[in-house]
Write a protein that holds these residues in place. Structure first.
Motif, PDB file in Angstrom:
ATOM      1  N   VAL A   1       0.834  -1.194   0.000  1.00 20.59           N
ATOM      2  CA  VAL A   1       0.000   0.000   0.000  1.00 20.59           C
ATOM      3  C   VAL A   1       0.869   1.244   0.000  1.00 20.59           C
ATOM      4  N   GLU A   2       1.993   1.200   0.663  1.00 22.03           N
ATOM      5  CA  GLU A   2       2.864   2.364   0.751  1.00 22.03           C
ATOM      6  C   GLU A   2       3.710   2.556  -0.499  1.00 22.03           C
ATOM      7  N   SER A   3       3.860   1.522  -1.304  1.00 13.47           N
ATOM      8  CA  SER A   3       4.733   1.579  -2.461  1.00 13.47           C
ATOM      9  C   SER A   3       4.204   2.534  -3.514  1.00 13.47           C
ATOM     10  N   SER A   4       5.102   3.344  -4.070  1.00  9.82           N
ATOM     11  CA  SER A   4       4.684   4.247  -5.137  1.00  9.82           C
ATOM     12  C   SER A   4       4.389   3.470  -6.414  1.00  9.82           C
TER      13      SER A   4
ATOM     14  N   ALA B   1       0.294   4.349 -11.855  1.00 10.37           N
ATOM     15  CA  ALA B   1      -0.255   3.072 -12.300  1.00 10.37           C
ATOM     16  C   ALA B   1      -1.712   3.077 -11.850  1.00 10.37           C
ATOM     17  N   VAL B   2      -2.627   2.667 -12.716  1.00  8.01           N
ATOM     18  CA  VAL B   2      -4.050   2.761 -12.408  1.00  8.01           C
ATOM     19  C   VAL B   2      -4.755   1.500 -12.882  1.00  8.01           C
TER      20      VAL B   2
ATOM     21  N   PRO C   1      -3.876  -1.607  -3.824  1.00  8.70           N
ATOM     22  CA  PRO C   1      -3.640  -0.257  -4.345  1.00  8.70           C
ATOM     23  C   PRO C   1      -3.157   0.682  -3.256  1.00  8.70           C
ATOM     24  N   ARG C   2      -2.498   1.739  -3.670  1.00  5.20           N
ATOM     25  CA  ARG C   2      -2.061   2.759  -2.713  1.00  5.20           C
ATOM     26  C   ARG C   2      -3.213   3.686  -2.358  1.00  5.20           C
ATOM     27  N   LEU C   3      -4.264   3.700  -3.219  1.00  4.61           N
ATOM     28  CA  LEU C   3      -5.407   4.569  -3.031  1.00  4.61           C
ATOM     29  C   LEU C   3      -6.578   4.022  -3.832  1.00  4.61           C
ATOM     30  N   ILE C   4      -7.802   4.196  -3.298  1.00  5.06           N
ATOM     31  CA  ILE C   4      -9.008   3.835  -4.026  1.00  5.06           C
ATOM     32  C   ILE C   4      -9.849   5.089  -4.208  1.00  5.06           C
TER      33      ILE C   4
ATOM     34  N   ILE D   1      -2.584  10.701  -1.096  1.00  2.00           N
ATOM     35  CA  ILE D   1      -1.341   9.936  -1.086  1.00  2.00           C
ATOM     36  C   ILE D   1      -0.353  10.516  -0.083  1.00  2.00           C
ATOM     37  N   ALA D   2      -0.297  11.837   0.001  1.00  2.00           N
ATOM     38  CA  ALA D   2       0.631  12.498   0.920  1.00  2.00           C
ATOM     39  C   ALA D   2       0.195  12.361   2.373  1.00  2.00           C
ATOM     40  N   HIS D   3      -1.128  12.365   2.621  1.00  2.00           N
ATOM     41  CA  HIS D   3      -1.665  12.318   3.991  1.00  2.00           C
ATOM     42  C   HIS D   3      -2.852  11.375   4.076  1.00  2.00           C
ATOM     43  N   PRO D   4      -2.626  10.064   3.974  1.00  2.00           N
ATOM     44  CA  PRO D   4      -3.758   9.137   4.046  1.00  2.00           C
ATOM     45  C   PRO D   4      -4.453   9.223   5.408  1.00  2.00           C
TER      46      PRO D   4
END
Length: 130
Positions: free
Chosen positions: A5-8, A35-36, A55-58, A126-129
């Protein structure tokens, strides 16, 4: 939070039933180097997560057939491996309503939105989850 999750390199997952909106979001985010991956509804997204996608974000639409955003988020929160993935809600609904505010989220993107608003919401999350 898992290293995936933390990986760019981890993708952003766009969960949106409107194909045109989903495709536009995917293209814009990819053009910015992300990547999407897209999903048509909460069930498709949940199946991908349960199959190992991290994913890193949803980016989560709330109003969808099959499984809506509220149902999807409830299922995510029941599974510790999924619960910590940050989610930005994407909806035409008022973010201040009790039902909308009841979902734990790293942000809210109000439809219709400008593409720079999409990029700003992604960068903030991404910067502040949450």
């Amino acid at each position: 939070m898992s290293a995936d999750v933390e990986s760019s390199d981890a993708p952003i997952l766009v969960v949106e039933d409107d194909a045109d909106v989903r495709d536009t979001m995917v293209q814009v985010l990819e053009s910015e180097g992300h990547a999407v991956r897209g999903a048509r509804d909460g069930r498709e997204a949940l199946d991908a997560l349960r199959a190992g996608l991290r994913p890193r974000l949803i980016l989560l639409d709330l109003m969808m057939p099959v499984m809506n955003g509220w149902q999807f988020r409830e299922e995510m929160e029941r599974e510790p491996a999924l619960a910590s993935i940050p989610v930005v809600l994407v909806s035409a609904l008022d973010p201040g309503t009790e039902r909308t505010a009841s979902i734990a989220a790293a942000g809210f993107l109000h439809k219709p939105f400008e593409l720079d608003e999409l990029l700003d919401a992604v960068q903030r999350a991404i910067a502040h989850p949450a």
